[in-house]
Design an enzyme around this catalytic site. Structure first.
Site, short mmCIF file in Angstrom:
data_model
loop_
_atom_site.label_atom_id
_atom_site.label_comp_id
_atom_site.label_asym_id
_atom_site.label_seq_id
_atom_site.Cartn_x
_atom_site.Cartn_y
_atom_site.Cartn_z
N ILE A 368 40.48 45.66 29.98
CA ILE A 368 41.43 44.55 29.87
C ILE A 368 41.41 43.80 31.21
CG2 ILE A 368 43.85 43.90 29.53
CD1 ILE A 368 44.17 46.62 28.05
N HIS A 369 41.02 42.53 31.15
CA HIS A 369 40.90 41.74 32.37
C HIS A 369 42.17 40.92 32.60
CE1 HIS A 369 38.62 39.83 35.56
NE2 HIS A 369 39.02 38.62 35.11
N PRO A 370 42.72 40.80 33.82
CA PRO A 370 42.17 41.30 35.08
C PRO A 370 43.00 42.48 35.61
CG PRO A 370 43.60 39.46 35.53
CD PRO A 370 43.79 39.82 34.07
#
Length: 394
Positions: A368-370
């Protein structure tokens, strides 16, 4: 702040009492000791005695901070139990010890702007991965906490000014040093509350070296109807959630139809120092000790959290290490994470490790960014390779 902390603790205690009452559990504020294997004598603060008999008895008395018996003036110091009950600021403080209690308290005191030092006799965070432990203390030192390495207190004296003069020996140079502090806090371990229980009258054996109660896999002591859970049980993690879980499972076995035992393997925990350290499973040292160095693969990375990058903070100690078996799909033996919100990050990965997750499964998971947690999914550099483990854009 201290009042707010005290109010929170009191509200928790009150909540527990209400829940006990709702469940029709009779709470008795008495100090107990065994008379025989089925009988306990409880004494109130007024000295009144109550005799209780039971088919099954559970010991869950926990522990209290230790004070060293070989240091004159040790009684002039306080413990972690006292820190939020002081009427005045502790001021310039020396924390003696390097347990998670010691480092958490020292980090907190530094964080509120107090001149804080930590005295370490041998190693920090004994029982934890030592590479990670030293990254924690490195960050604390850069954060402003002074650390006296390889030092042992000899004596504490109260000066006319009211300050405490601590005399210690540097174990490497053998030189005696001294400095004055407003407060000295002992954090040299905790002792189980077993001395006053008269356990011998009930046939309950203890480890005389540690004072802890000897238990089996089902929390049973050497007396088959007496059980021990939590910090007083030999070989158990000194963690509140672990004790709560073990107690619930024991209750289900005693009064329900359950046979489920507490699983003490792969229990996740976090050290809440200024830069948190979360871990689950084996340390690198333990993995090598069990499987041999050639059978262990360690994936690692130095990463920079987004909030550190934007604020231009030093992220030198933000580090992830995954310890795996080298063969096959590379089952994960342990995960160690230093960085913001480590406790939140490690909790989810603990489930995967409990389910025998492998490195290949983790590598196939999309991050899962950021977030910081996504850097766990992206681990690809091994220690064995000798390559630079600093995370880049790709």
């Amino acid at each position: 702040m201290a009042k707010a902390v005290q109010s929170h603790v009191k509200s928790l205690n009150w909540g527990h009492l209400v829940q006990l009452q709702d469940k029709k559990v009779k709470y008795m504020n008495l100090k107990g000791a065994f008379v025989d294997e089925h009988t306990v004598r409880g004494k109130s603060k007024k000295g009144e005695t109550t005799i209780l008999t039971a088919e099954n008895i559970v010991l869950a008395t926990g522990g209290r901070p230790k004070y060293p018996l070989d240091v004159p003036g040790a009684e002039l110091g306080i413990s972690s139990d006292d820190i939020f009950w002081l009427k005045d600021s502790p001021g310039k403080t020396l924390v003696i010890g390097a347990s998670y209690v010691a480092l958490e308290c020292a980090g907190f005191l530094t964080g509120v702007g107090l001149n804080t030092s930590v005295m370490v006799r041998s190693i920090p965070l004994r029982g934890f991965d030592q590479q990670m432990a030293h990254l924690v203390t490195d960050y604390m030192a850069s954060y402003g906490t002074r650390i006296f390495w390889k030092c042992k207190p000899i004596k504490i004296e109260k000066l006319d000014s009211g300050k405490l003069q601590v005399i210690w020996k540097n174990l490497e140079s053998d030189i005696e040093e001294r400095e004055s502090f407003d407060t000295v806090m002992w954090a040299v371990g905790r002792a189980p509350e077993t001395d006053s229980l008269c356990l011998d009258k009930a046939g309950v054996q203890i480890n005389h070296k540690t004072g802890k109660v000897i238990v089996g896999a089902n929390e049973e002591t050497t007396a088959s109807h007496i059980y021990a859970i939590g910090d007083i049980a030999e070989g158990r993690p000194e963690l509140t959630p672990t004790a709560i879980k073990a107690g619930k499972l024991l209750a289900h076995r005693l009064f329900g139809k359950s046979t489920e035992l507490m699983d003490y393997d792969n229990v996740a925990t976090t050290v809440f120092t200024p830069l948190e350290y979360g871990c689950v499973g084996l340390t690198e040292e333990e993995a090598i000790g069990r499987h041999g160095e050639d059978s262990v693969e360690v994936y690692h990375a130095y990463y920079k959290p987004l909030e550190f990058a934007v604020a231009e903070r030093d992220a030198t100690q933000c580090y992830i290490k995954m310890v795996c078996l080298r063969e096959g799909d590379q089952r994960i033996l342990g995960l160690h994470f230093i960085g913001p919100n480590a406790g939140e990050v490690i909790q989810g990965f603990a489930l995967g490790i409990k389910c025998n997750a492998t490195y290949s499964q983790l590598a196939s998971t999309v991050g899962i960014h950021p977030t910081c947690a996504e850097d766990v999914n992206k681990l690809n550099i091994t220690k064995r390779s000798g390559q630079d483990a600093t995370v880049t854009g790709c």
